[in-house]
Scaffold this motif. Structure first.
Motif, mmCIF file in Angstrom:
data_model
loop_
_atom_site.group_PDB
_atom_site.id
_atom_site.type_symbol
_atom_site.label_atom_id
_atom_site.label_comp_id
_atom_site.label_asym_id
_atom_site.label_seq_id
_atom_site.Cartn_x
_atom_site.Cartn_y
_atom_site.Cartn_z
ATOM 1 N N ILE A 1 -2.959 1.123 4.617
ATOM 2 C CA ILE A 1 -4.252 1.790 3.945
ATOM 3 C C ILE A 1 -3.904 3.235 4.562
ATOM 4 C CG2 ILE A 1 -6.660 1.799 4.396
ATOM 5 C CD1 ILE A 1 -5.665 -0.464 2.645
ATOM 6 N N GLU A 2 -3.988 3.376 5.861
ATOM 7 C CA GLU A 2 -4.006 4.571 6.424
ATOM 8 C C GLU A 2 -3.022 5.591 6.097
ATOM 9 O OE1 GLU A 2 -4.277 4.799 10.725
ATOM 10 O OE2 GLU A 2 -6.061 3.726 10.682
ATOM 11 N N THR A 3 -1.867 5.124 5.325
ATOM 12 C CA THR A 3 -0.737 6.131 5.086
ATOM 13 C C THR A 3 -0.937 6.372 3.362
ATOM 14 O OG1 THR A 3 0.835 4.318 4.538
ATOM 15 C CG2 THR A 3 1.107 5.478 6.584
ATOM 16 N N GLY A 4 -1.947 5.875 2.936
ATOM 17 C CA GLY A 4 -1.985 5.911 1.462
ATOM 18 C C GLY A 4 -1.293 5.021 0.458
ATOM 19 N N LEU A 5 -0.314 4.243 1.411
ATOM 20 C CA LEU A 5 0.438 3.442 0.482
ATOM 21 C C LEU A 5 -0.107 2.377 -0.495
ATOM 22 C CD1 LEU A 5 3.665 2.574 0.227
ATOM 23 C CD2 LEU A 5 3.407 1.301 2.350
ATOM 24 N N MET A 6 -1.150 1.764 0.187
ATOM 25 C CA MET A 6 -1.762 0.917 -0.795
ATOM 26 C C MET A 6 -2.434 1.256 -1.850
ATOM 27 S SD MET A 6 -1.816 -2.653 -0.321
ATOM 28 C CE MET A 6 -2.855 -4.009 -0.839
ATOM 29 N N ASP A 7 -3.090 2.536 -1.663
ATOM 30 C CA ASP A 7 -3.680 3.058 -2.878
ATOM 31 C C ASP A 7 -2.510 3.787 -3.906
ATOM 32 O OD1 ASP A 7 -5.903 4.545 -3.890
ATOM 33 O OD2 ASP A 7 -5.060 6.511 -3.463
ATOM 34 N N ASP A 8 -1.364 4.195 -3.389
ATOM 35 C CA ASP A 8 -0.477 4.427 -4.421
ATOM 36 C C ASP A 8 0.145 3.353 -5.084
ATOM 37 O OD1 ASP A 8 -0.765 7.264 -3.523
ATOM 38 O OD2 ASP A 8 0.929 7.178 -2.186
ATOM 39 N N LEU A 9 0.015 2.299 -4.450
ATOM 40 C CA LEU A 9 0.751 0.992 -4.996
ATOM 41 C C LEU A 9 -0.202 0.427 -6.330
ATOM 42 C CD1 LEU A 9 2.351 -1.050 -2.265
ATOM 43 C CD2 LEU A 9 3.529 -0.104 -3.957
ATOM 44 N N GLU A 10 -1.481 0.524 -5.914
ATOM 45 C CA GLU A 10 -2.432 -0.118 -6.722
ATOM 46 C C GLU A 10 -2.634 0.999 -8.072
ATOM 47 O OE1 GLU A 10 -6.274 -0.344 -4.656
ATOM 48 O OE2 GLU A 10 -5.381 -2.094 -3.493
ATOM 49 N N LYS A 11 -2.383 2.293 -7.750
ATOM 50 C CA LYS A 11 -2.425 3.234 -8.790
ATOM 51 C C LYS A 11 -1.479 3.129 -9.847
ATOM 52 C CE LYS A 11 -5.807 6.449 -6.415
ATOM 53 N NZ LYS A 11 -6.089 8.068 -6.220
ATOM 54 N N ALA A 12 -0.233 2.962 -9.019
ATOM 55 C CA ALA A 12 1.055 2.820 -9.939
ATOM 56 C C ALA A 12 0.884 1.540 -10.789
ATOM 57 C CB ALA A 12 2.305 3.057 -9.101
ATOM 58 N N TRP A 13 0.600 0.304 -10.210
ATOM 59 C CA TRP A 13 0.688 -0.846 -10.821
ATOM 60 C C TRP A 13 -0.635 -1.342 -10.793
ATOM 61 C CZ3 TRP A 13 4.651 0.512 -7.441
ATOM 62 C CH2 TRP A 13 5.840 0.717 -8.193
ATOM 63 N N ASN A 14 -1.073 -2.239 -10.055
ATOM 64 C CA ASN A 14 -2.542 -2.914 -10.040
ATOM 65 C C ASN A 14 -2.785 -3.641 -8.718
ATOM 66 O OD1 ASN A 14 -1.633 -5.616 -10.102
ATOM 67 N ND2 ASN A 14 -0.995 -5.015 -12.514
ATOM 68 N N ARG A 15 -4.018 -3.960 -8.456
ATOM 69 C CA ARG A 15 -4.228 -4.653 -7.164
ATOM 70 C C ARG A 15 -3.320 -5.907 -6.927
ATOM 71 N NH1 ARG A 15 -10.276 -4.619 -4.931
ATOM 72 N NH2 ARG A 15 -9.603 -2.490 -4.788
ATOM 73 N N ASN B 1 -1.467 -20.847 4.978
ATOM 74 C CA ASN B 1 -2.054 -20.600 6.078
ATOM 75 C C ASN B 1 -1.917 -19.353 6.754
ATOM 76 O OD1 ASN B 1 -3.438 -22.960 5.957
ATOM 77 N ND2 ASN B 1 -1.793 -24.214 6.747
ATOM 78 N N ARG B 2 -1.436 -18.095 6.090
ATOM 79 C CA ARG B 2 -1.338 -17.055 6.793
ATOM 80 C C ARG B 2 -2.204 -15.785 6.281
ATOM 81 N NH1 ARG B 2 3.063 -15.474 9.833
ATOM 82 N NH2 ARG B 2 3.966 -17.512 9.164
ATOM 83 N N LEU B 3 -2.352 -14.817 6.767
ATOM 84 C CA LEU B 3 -3.559 -13.678 6.374
ATOM 85 C C LEU B 3 -2.668 -12.896 5.330
ATOM 86 C CD1 LEU B 3 -6.596 -12.516 6.868
ATOM 87 C CD2 LEU B 3 -5.240 -11.171 8.686
ATOM 88 N N LEU B 4 -2.829 -12.675 4.295
ATOM 89 C CA LEU B 4 -2.181 -12.049 3.502
ATOM 90 C C LEU B 4 -3.062 -11.450 2.381
ATOM 91 C CD1 LEU B 4 1.115 -14.169 2.688
ATOM 92 C CD2 LEU B 4 0.968 -11.973 4.096
ATOM 93 N N PRO B 5 -2.915 -10.368 1.636
ATOM 94 C CA PRO B 5 -3.653 -9.601 0.448
ATOM 95 C C PRO B 5 -3.272 -10.145 -0.803
ATOM 96 C CG PRO B 5 -1.864 -7.950 0.984
ATOM 97 C CD PRO B 5 -1.879 -9.436 2.138
ATOM 98 N N ALA C 1 -0.574 -6.686 -8.192
ATOM 99 C CA ALA C 1 0.871 -6.313 -7.931
ATOM 100 C C ALA C 1 0.979 -5.802 -6.523
ATOM 101 C CB ALA C 1 1.378 -5.572 -8.910
ATOM 102 N N ALA C 2 0.211 -4.658 -6.217
ATOM 103 C CA ALA C 2 0.116 -4.220 -4.746
ATOM 104 C C ALA C 2 0.090 -5.185 -3.944
ATOM 105 C CB ALA C 2 -0.981 -3.321 -4.703
ATOM 106 N N GLY C 3 -0.605 -6.363 -3.834
ATOM 107 C CA GLY C 3 -0.852 -7.198 -2.794
ATOM 108 C C GLY C 3 0.496 -8.008 -2.730
ATOM 109 N N VAL C 4 1.033 -8.435 -3.953
ATOM 110 C CA VAL C 4 2.335 -9.207 -3.720
ATOM 111 C C VAL C 4 3.457 -8.393 -3.058
ATOM 112 C CG1 VAL C 4 4.114 -10.323 -5.112
ATOM 113 C CG2 VAL C 4 1.714 -10.644 -5.706
ATOM 114 N N ILE C 5 3.313 -7.061 -3.494
ATOM 115 C CA ILE C 5 4.640 -6.286 -2.723
ATOM 116 C C ILE C 5 4.148 -6.083 -1.532
ATOM 117 C CG2 ILE C 5 5.307 -3.886 -3.036
ATOM 118 C CD1 ILE C 5 4.545 -3.521 -5.863
#
Length: 574
Positions: A115-129, A159-163, A131-135
């Motif tokens: 989140i802080e590096t903007g990586l999640m935002d860049d993934l969501e904008k390039a593909w979708n939320r 049973n694991r914390l994942l997006p 796909a970003a969660g799976v990646i």
């Protein structure tokens, strides 16, 4: 909150009949039981680092040492089992038991960095939320387990914390990777966003061709075929930060490494310094080609090359002088210019950078002498057996010994110290050829990025499932490269935070250190948070469990103090 298990390991002096005649015997806790082991240190040529192999020789029972045979006889006679090192944790009352528990581990740290590096935002904008969660989840699997197998992901995600909004099967994972890789426009958009965040920092192109090996296994798990033995891959990163910006896949299969520079993007000018190439690719022919093309490059050299070996030998005495110590590292470095002939019959001065990594040298020395001592012990134990002796005669450590027939009629060993002394000066020493003038500190910074890149782009368990459609293989490989790219981005940022928090521990530049006072590197951190879970109680809802003061202190040092206070709603099940 549950009480953490406490352990007690007695000193050898406290144990009756402890094998004091074996200097390698140590007491360890193994799955809550006291065991006695010996450690053998050896050098892993592929991983290029020392490793440890344990041999279990006995147990501690009622304060006394029992060999393995004695312990089994003791059990058969009705004796009690080996003492546990774990003090029992009081059982919670039924009202205090959680109705649901999920493993958090290092996921809150990795997600916060994304989140802080903007990586999640860049993934969501390039593909979708989704796909970003799976990646991001696949990248977390790679960083926390060293594996990038979709089949292993099926069980690991439970049973694991994942997006993730829903469980992802191996087939679904491959389908998503194919979809992600199929959109070149999305990839271009993602890389452009990462480049924009890097700003004006100079960049360097790193050849990770040898780090990429795609293995496909048929039913039964036996590896029969290796696809794309040389899958060309060029990774672009920030020169100082090591932050990955993009990657480029040369077309087709790479059959001649010397042709790889021809596939580098022609736009690489200005701030880009292309081509950092692995030692398995080194040749003077390749170096000359890069010189003639005017391409700035770094080439890790082959120690067996006679020219390189001679340069390293001549530089040995000068290398360890104070003037060549590289600040902030355990390394010494110097540059030697070598006069090399060209095809036109002229002479060209080629910079060869020689380095001594003291941490690597210490690790290699420990592994070398540990292996030699183990070889000698094995010979002594098995010298009466001709079969054992024949097997040991094939050992690479035989060359450090003279075999003679003793008075007892048995073949014995005499250590050849001169042979060992001839090898030890080269331990921890390596050389890099550059096609442009540069300082040893710059070369070292790029060199130290290679190991972290290999961990992300060449995981230990990256085999492809036998039912993968061959027509989709290329796109699945590209999708995995994107996962590795995301994992490397996160690991590099964690390394940067560690460098700021623990400057004595962390390296300069690309943020990878082969171990010093602490093992808190970007990848070793995966074990620091193993005890952290989230539990849901009927009355109080979700709560953190297993978070210690050490976890909180480390999170504060990494400048993410709130990861264990706020609930991670992004990954909690409904």
């Amino acid at each position: 909150m549950t009480t953490s298990p406490l352990t007690h390991i007695p000193a050898p002096a406290e144990v009756r009949n402890f094998p004091d005649d074996n200097p390698k015997a140590k007491i360890v806790s193994d799955r809550g039981r006291l065991r006695v082991v010996t450690r053998e240190y050896y050098w892993d040529t592929e991983a290029k680092r020392g490793k440890e192999r344990r041999k279990y020789i006995g147990y501690i029972v009622n304060g006394a040492f029992l060999s393995n045979d004695e312990y089994h006889k003791h059990l058969q006679a009705g004796g009690e089992k080996c003492a546990s090192t774990v003090r029992p944790t009081p059982k919670p009352s039924p009202a205090a038991r959680p109705s649901r528990r999920v493993i958090a581990g290092g996921l809150p740290l990795l997600h916060t960095v994304a989140i802080e590096t903007g990586l999640m935002d860049d993934l969501e904008k390039a593909w979708n939320r989704d796909a970003a969660g799976v990646i991001l989840s696949a990248a977390a699997q790679l960083l926390l387990t060293g594996s990038q197998s979709p089949r292993l992901f099926e069980s690991w995600q439970q049973n694991r914390l994942l997006p993730l909004r829903y469980p992802v099967s191996a087939t679904e994972m491959n389908r998503i990777l194919v979809t992600v890789a199929s959109s070149q426009e999305s990839r271009r958009k993602f890389f452009a966003a990462r480049a924009a965040r890097l700003g004006n920092e100079k960049r360097i192109e790193i050849d990770v061709t040898d780090a990429v090996r795609v293995v496909r296994t048929p039913s039964g798990g036996i590896v029969r075929d290796i696809f794309w033995r040389q899958t060309g891959l060029v990774l672009e990163t920030g020169l100082t930060s090591g932050v990955p910006v993009s990657f480029h896949i040369p077309p087709g299969k790479l059959t001649n490494v010397a042709s790889l520079p021809d596939f580098f993007p022609s736009s690489m000018t200005g701030n880009v310094l292309p081509a950092v190439m692995g030692e398995e690719h080194f040749s003077w022919e390749l170096a000359e080609k890069l010189f003639d093309q005017g391409r700035p490059a770094l080439l890790w050299t082959d120690h067996e090359d006679p020219v390189i070996r001679e340069v390293m030998k001549k530089a040995a005495d000068e290398l360890t002088k104070s003037a060549h110590k590289i600040p902030g590292t355990d390394c010494f470095g110097m540059t030697v210019e070598v006069n090399r002939p060209t095809k036109m019959g002229r002479k060209r001065m080629v910079p060869v950078h020689i380095f001594l990594d003291q941490a690597l040298r210490s690790e290699a020395m420990k592994a070398l002498f540990g292996s030699i001592e183990t070889f000698e012990a094995d010979w002594k134990e098995g010298k009466a057996s001709s079969a054992t002796r024949k097997a040991l005669m094939k050992s690479p450590f035989l060359k450090f010994h003279e075999v003679y027939l003793g008075e007892d009629g048995m073949y014995s060993l005499k250590r050849l110290d001169d042979m060992i002394d001839a090898v030890t000066p080269g331990l921890g020493v390596f050389a890099v050829v550059s096609t442009k003038p540069c300082e040893p500190a710059e070369v070292l910074s790029a060199y130290r990025s290679a190991e972290l890149i290999r961990k992300c782009f060449r995981p230990e368990n990256a085999v492809f499932d036998p039912d993968v459609n061959p027509s989709h293989l290329e796109r699945i490989v590209t999708g995995r490269f994107i996962v590795s790219f995301v994992a490397l981005t996160i690991a590099t940022d964690v390394a940067r935070r560690l460098e700021a928090a623990f400057p004595r521990i962390s390296p300069v530049g690309h943020g990878w250190q082969r171990g010093r006072d602490s093992q808190r590197t970007a990848v070793e951190l995966r074990h620091q948070f193993d005890t952290v879970t989230l539990c849901r109680f009927e009355k109080s809802g979700w709560q953190w469990e297993g978070v210690t003061d050490a976890h909180k202190s480390l999170a504060a040092a990494l400048r993410i103090p709130r990861i264990f206070t706020a609930l991670p709603i992004w990954g909690l099940p409904g």
